[in-house]
Enzyme design. Structure first.
Site, PDB file in Angstrom:
ATOM      1  N   ASP A  24       0.800  -1.239   0.000  1.00 45.10           N
ATOM      2  CA  ASP A  24       0.000   0.000   0.000  1.00 45.10           C
ATOM      3  C   ASP A  24       0.827   1.280   0.000  1.00 45.10           C
ATOM      4  O   ASP A  24       0.506   2.234   0.731  1.00 45.10           O
ATOM      5  CB  ASP A  24      -0.943   0.008   1.201  1.00 45.10           C
ATOM      6  CG  ASP A  24      -1.887  -1.171   1.220  1.00 45.10           C
ATOM      7  OD1 ASP A  24      -1.974  -1.887   0.207  1.00 45.10           O
ATOM      8  OD2 ASP A  24      -2.536  -1.384   2.262  1.00 45.10           O
ATOM      9  N   LYS A 133      -6.306  -4.999  -3.354  1.00 46.15           N
ATOM     10  CA  LYS A 133      -6.874  -5.733  -2.219  1.00 46.15           C
ATOM     11  C   LYS A 133      -7.967  -4.889  -1.577  1.00 46.15           C
ATOM     12  O   LYS A 133      -7.823  -3.675  -1.447  1.00 46.15           O
ATOM     13  CB  LYS A 133      -5.804  -6.129  -1.200  1.00 46.15           C
ATOM     14  CG  LYS A 133      -5.097  -4.994  -0.478  1.00 46.15           C
ATOM     15  CD  LYS A 133      -4.050  -5.569   0.484  1.00 46.15           C
ATOM     16  CE  LYS A 133      -3.323  -4.497   1.263  1.00 46.15           C
ATOM     17  NZ  LYS A 133      -4.171  -3.764   2.219  1.00 46.15           N
ATOM     18  N   CYS A 166      -2.116  -3.020   7.691  1.00 43.10           N
ATOM     19  CA  CYS A 166      -2.083  -3.927   6.543  1.00 43.10           C
ATOM     20  C   CYS A 166      -0.830  -4.794   6.487  1.00 43.10           C
ATOM     21  O   CYS A 166      -0.903  -5.952   6.062  1.00 43.10           O
ATOM     22  CB  CYS A 166      -2.236  -3.129   5.257  1.00 43.10           C
ATOM     23  SG  CYS A 166      -3.865  -2.341   5.108  1.00 43.10           S
TER      24      CYS A 166
END
EC number: 3.5.1.110
Length: 230
Positions: A24, A133, A166
Protein backbone atom coordinates in the site's frame (compact mmCIF):
# COMPACT_ATOMS: atom_id res chain seq x y z
CA UNK A 1 20.79 -19.66 0.31
CA UNK A 2 20.96 -16.32 2.12
CA UNK A 3 21.15 -15.86 5.87
CA UNK A 4 19.60 -12.64 7.13
CA UNK A 5 20.47 -11.25 10.54
CA UNK A 6 17.15 -10.54 12.23
CA UNK A 7 15.27 -10.49 15.50
CA UNK A 8 14.74 -12.73 17.40
CA UNK A 9 17.24 -14.85 15.43
CA UNK A 10 18.74 -15.07 11.96
CA UNK A 11 16.65 -16.62 9.20
CA UNK A 12 17.89 -18.43 6.09
CA UNK A 13 16.02 -18.26 2.78
CA UNK A 14 16.43 -18.92 -0.92
CA UNK A 15 15.88 -15.65 -2.82
CA UNK A 16 14.41 -17.70 -5.69
CA UNK A 17 11.70 -18.86 -3.29
CA UNK A 18 11.15 -15.48 -1.65
CA UNK A 19 8.96 -12.49 -2.52
CA UNK A 20 9.37 -8.87 -1.51
CA UNK A 21 5.93 -7.52 -0.61
CA UNK A 22 5.36 -3.77 -0.92
CA UNK A 23 2.18 -2.95 0.98
CA UNK A 24 0.00 0.00 0.00
CA UNK A 25 2.65 2.58 -0.91
CA UNK A 26 -0.08 4.80 -2.30
CA UNK A 27 -0.61 8.54 -2.07
CA UNK A 28 -3.38 7.67 0.38
CA UNK A 29 -0.88 6.44 2.95
CA UNK A 30 2.37 8.26 2.24
CA UNK A 31 1.62 11.69 0.77
CA UNK A 32 0.29 14.93 2.29
CA UNK A 33 -3.27 15.41 1.08
CA UNK A 34 -3.88 11.66 0.96
CA UNK A 35 -6.39 9.69 2.99
CA UNK A 36 -4.27 9.18 6.13
CA UNK A 37 -3.30 12.84 6.23
CA UNK A 38 -6.91 13.97 5.76
CA UNK A 39 -8.04 11.53 8.46
CA UNK A 40 -5.64 13.12 10.96
CA UNK A 41 -2.70 10.70 10.85
CA UNK A 42 0.88 11.99 10.67
CA UNK A 43 2.56 11.22 7.33
CA UNK A 44 5.40 13.73 7.73
CA UNK A 45 8.04 11.04 8.24
CA UNK A 46 7.19 8.76 5.33
CA UNK A 47 9.82 10.08 2.90
CA UNK A 48 12.73 8.07 4.34
CA UNK A 49 10.51 4.98 4.22
CA UNK A 50 9.91 5.52 0.50
CA UNK A 51 13.66 5.83 -0.11
CA UNK A 52 14.36 2.68 1.90
CA UNK A 53 11.73 0.75 -0.05
CA UNK A 54 13.38 1.88 -3.29
CA UNK A 55 16.67 0.48 -2.00
CA UNK A 56 15.12 -2.81 -0.89
CA UNK A 57 13.26 -3.28 -4.18
CA UNK A 58 16.43 -2.67 -6.20
CA UNK A 59 18.37 -5.23 -4.16
CA UNK A 60 15.57 -7.78 -4.26
CA UNK A 61 15.12 -7.43 -8.01
CA UNK A 62 18.86 -7.88 -8.58
CA UNK A 63 18.71 -11.07 -6.50
CA UNK A 64 15.90 -12.46 -8.64
CA UNK A 65 13.18 -12.11 -6.03
CA UNK A 66 9.58 -11.64 -7.09
CA UNK A 67 8.27 -8.15 -6.27
CA UNK A 68 4.58 -7.88 -5.36
CA UNK A 69 2.92 -4.48 -4.98
CA UNK A 70 -0.38 -4.09 -3.17
CA UNK A 71 -2.88 -1.28 -3.63
CA UNK A 72 -5.65 -1.04 -1.07
CA UNK A 73 -9.00 0.34 -2.12
CA UNK A 74 -12.31 -0.18 -3.85
CA UNK A 75 -14.41 0.59 -6.89
CA UNK A 76 -15.66 4.15 -7.37
CA UNK A 77 -19.07 3.28 -5.92
CA UNK A 78 -17.43 1.57 -2.90
CA UNK A 79 -19.42 -1.62 -3.43
CA UNK A 80 -16.25 -3.59 -2.67
CA UNK A 81 -15.90 -1.74 0.63
CA UNK A 82 -19.05 -3.34 2.01
CA UNK A 83 -22.20 -1.69 3.27
CA UNK A 84 -23.52 -1.31 6.83
CA UNK A 85 -23.58 -5.09 7.18
CA UNK A 86 -19.78 -5.17 6.94
CA UNK A 87 -17.50 -4.28 9.87
CA UNK A 88 -15.25 -2.61 7.29
CA UNK A 89 -18.00 -0.03 6.71
CA UNK A 90 -17.84 0.92 10.39
CA UNK A 91 -14.08 0.63 11.03
CA UNK A 92 -12.45 1.92 7.83
CA UNK A 93 -11.14 5.38 8.63
CA UNK A 94 -11.31 6.26 4.94
CA UNK A 95 -15.03 5.52 4.80
CA UNK A 96 -15.64 7.29 8.10
CA UNK A 97 -13.72 10.35 6.92
CA UNK A 98 -15.82 10.55 3.76
CA UNK A 99 -19.03 10.30 5.76
CA UNK A 100 -17.84 13.16 7.96
CA UNK A 101 -16.63 15.19 4.97
CA UNK A 102 -19.01 14.45 2.06
CA UNK A 103 -16.93 16.59 -0.31
CA UNK A 104 -14.32 13.83 -0.20
CA UNK A 105 -16.75 11.16 -1.38
CA UNK A 106 -15.25 9.25 -4.30
CA UNK A 107 -11.76 10.66 -3.71
CA UNK A 108 -10.34 8.37 -1.02
CA UNK A 109 -9.01 4.93 -1.97
CA UNK A 110 -11.18 4.83 -5.10
CA UNK A 111 -9.61 2.93 -7.97
CA UNK A 112 -8.40 5.34 -10.63
CA UNK A 113 -8.01 8.23 -8.19
CA UNK A 114 -4.79 10.04 -7.24
CA UNK A 115 -5.27 8.74 -3.71
CA UNK A 116 -5.23 5.12 -4.94
CA UNK A 117 -2.11 5.52 -7.08
CA UNK A 118 1.33 4.39 -5.93
CA UNK A 119 3.65 7.24 -4.98
CA UNK A 120 5.65 8.63 -7.89
CA UNK A 121 8.96 7.32 -6.57
CA UNK A 122 7.87 3.68 -6.59
CA UNK A 123 7.17 2.30 -10.04
CA UNK A 124 6.54 -1.41 -10.70
CA UNK A 125 8.68 -2.91 -13.44
CA UNK A 126 7.99 -5.68 -15.98
CA UNK A 127 7.95 -8.98 -14.14
CA UNK A 128 6.56 -7.44 -10.96
CA UNK A 129 3.00 -8.25 -9.87
CA UNK A 130 0.53 -5.54 -8.83
CA UNK A 131 -2.47 -6.71 -6.82
CA UNK A 132 -5.52 -4.78 -5.62
CA UNK A 133 -6.87 -5.73 -2.22
CA UNK A 134 -10.20 -4.77 -0.61
CA UNK A 135 -9.28 -5.30 3.06
CA UNK A 136 -6.28 -4.98 5.36
CA UNK A 137 -4.84 -8.43 4.62
CA UNK A 138 -3.27 -9.07 1.24
CA UNK A 139 -4.47 -12.67 1.44
CA UNK A 140 -8.19 -11.82 1.69
CA UNK A 141 -10.08 -12.05 -1.63
CA UNK A 142 -6.86 -11.86 -3.68
CA UNK A 143 -4.86 -14.47 -5.65
CA UNK A 144 -1.77 -13.93 -3.48
CA UNK A 145 -1.68 -17.42 -1.98
CA UNK A 146 -2.10 -19.07 -5.39
CA UNK A 147 0.59 -16.86 -6.94
CA UNK A 148 3.07 -17.72 -4.21
CA UNK A 149 2.37 -21.45 -4.07
CA UNK A 150 2.55 -21.85 -7.84
CA UNK A 151 6.06 -20.39 -7.73
CA UNK A 152 7.23 -22.38 -4.72
CA UNK A 153 7.62 -19.22 -2.63
CA UNK A 154 7.66 -19.79 1.13
CA UNK A 155 9.39 -16.66 2.47
CA UNK A 156 7.92 -13.15 2.37
CA UNK A 157 9.83 -9.94 3.07
CA UNK A 158 7.51 -7.08 3.97
CA UNK A 159 7.76 -3.33 3.44
CA UNK A 160 5.11 -0.62 3.33
CA UNK A 161 2.39 1.20 5.23
CA UNK A 162 0.87 0.74 7.72
CA UNK A 163 2.99 -1.55 9.87
CA UNK A 164 0.27 -1.99 12.48
CA UNK A 165 -2.58 -2.49 10.04
CA UNK A 166 -2.08 -3.93 6.54
CA UNK A 167 1.54 -5.07 6.91
CA UNK A 168 0.89 -6.91 10.16
CA UNK A 169 -2.46 -8.27 8.96
CA UNK A 170 -0.90 -9.75 5.82
CA UNK A 171 2.08 -11.19 7.67
CA UNK A 172 -0.21 -12.78 10.27
CA UNK A 173 -2.39 -14.38 7.62
CA UNK A 174 0.77 -15.63 5.93
CA UNK A 175 1.89 -17.19 9.21
CA UNK A 176 -1.38 -19.12 9.43
CA UNK A 177 -0.79 -20.34 5.86
CA UNK A 178 2.75 -21.55 6.68
CA UNK A 179 4.70 -18.66 5.13
CA UNK A 180 7.81 -17.29 6.82
CA UNK A 181 7.41 -13.51 7.20
CA UNK A 182 10.15 -10.92 7.68
CA UNK A 183 9.56 -7.18 8.15
CA UNK A 184 12.19 -4.59 7.22
CA UNK A 185 11.41 -2.15 10.00
CA UNK A 186 12.91 0.99 8.43
CA UNK A 187 10.94 0.34 5.24
CA UNK A 188 7.62 0.47 7.11
CA UNK A 189 5.60 3.19 8.84
CA UNK A 190 2.72 3.05 11.27
CA UNK A 191 -0.72 4.62 11.15
CA UNK A 192 -0.93 6.39 14.50
CA UNK A 193 1.56 7.21 17.25
CA UNK A 194 5.07 5.78 17.35
CA UNK A 195 4.13 3.21 19.98
CA UNK A 196 1.93 1.53 17.35
CA UNK A 197 5.04 0.83 15.27
CA UNK A 198 6.89 -0.57 18.27
CA UNK A 199 3.95 -2.72 19.33
CA UNK A 200 3.47 -4.15 15.85
CA UNK A 201 7.16 -5.02 15.54
CA UNK A 202 7.10 -6.59 19.01
CA UNK A 203 4.13 -8.75 18.03
CA UNK A 204 5.79 -9.80 14.80
CA UNK A 205 9.19 -10.74 16.20
CA UNK A 206 7.71 -12.42 19.28
CA UNK A 207 4.79 -14.35 17.78
CA UNK A 208 4.58 -14.28 13.99
CA UNK A 209 7.87 -13.66 12.20
CA UNK A 210 11.18 -11.86 12.07
CA UNK A 211 12.33 -8.23 11.99
CA UNK A 212 15.36 -6.86 10.16
CA UNK A 213 16.29 -3.65 8.31
CA UNK A 214 17.07 -2.57 4.77
CA UNK A 215 20.85 -2.28 5.08
CA UNK A 216 21.13 -5.74 6.61
CA UNK A 217 18.82 -7.16 3.94
CA UNK A 218 20.83 -5.62 1.11
CA UNK A 219 24.12 -6.78 2.61
CA UNK A 220 22.78 -10.33 2.91
CA UNK A 221 21.83 -10.37 -0.77
CA UNK A 222 24.93 -8.62 -2.10
CA UNK A 223 27.35 -11.54 -1.99
CA UNK A 224 25.62 -13.45 -4.80
CA UNK A 225 23.60 -12.44 -7.84
CA UNK A 226 20.62 -14.47 -8.98
CA UNK A 227 18.53 -14.75 -12.12
CA UNK A 228 14.86 -15.63 -11.71
CA UNK A 229 13.67 -18.54 -13.82
CA UNK A 230 10.29 -17.78 -15.44
Amino acid sequence: MTTLTARPEAITFDPQQTALIVVDMQNAYATPGGYLDLAGFDVSTTRPVIANIQTAVTAARAAGMLIIWFQNGWDEQYVEAGGPGSPNFHKSNALKTMRKQPQLQGKLLAKGSWDYQLVDELVPQPGDIVLPKPRYSGFFNTPLDSILRSRGIRHLVFTGIATNVCVESTLRDGFFLEYFGVVLEDATHQAGPEFAQKAALFNIETFFGWVSDVETFCDALSSTSFARIA
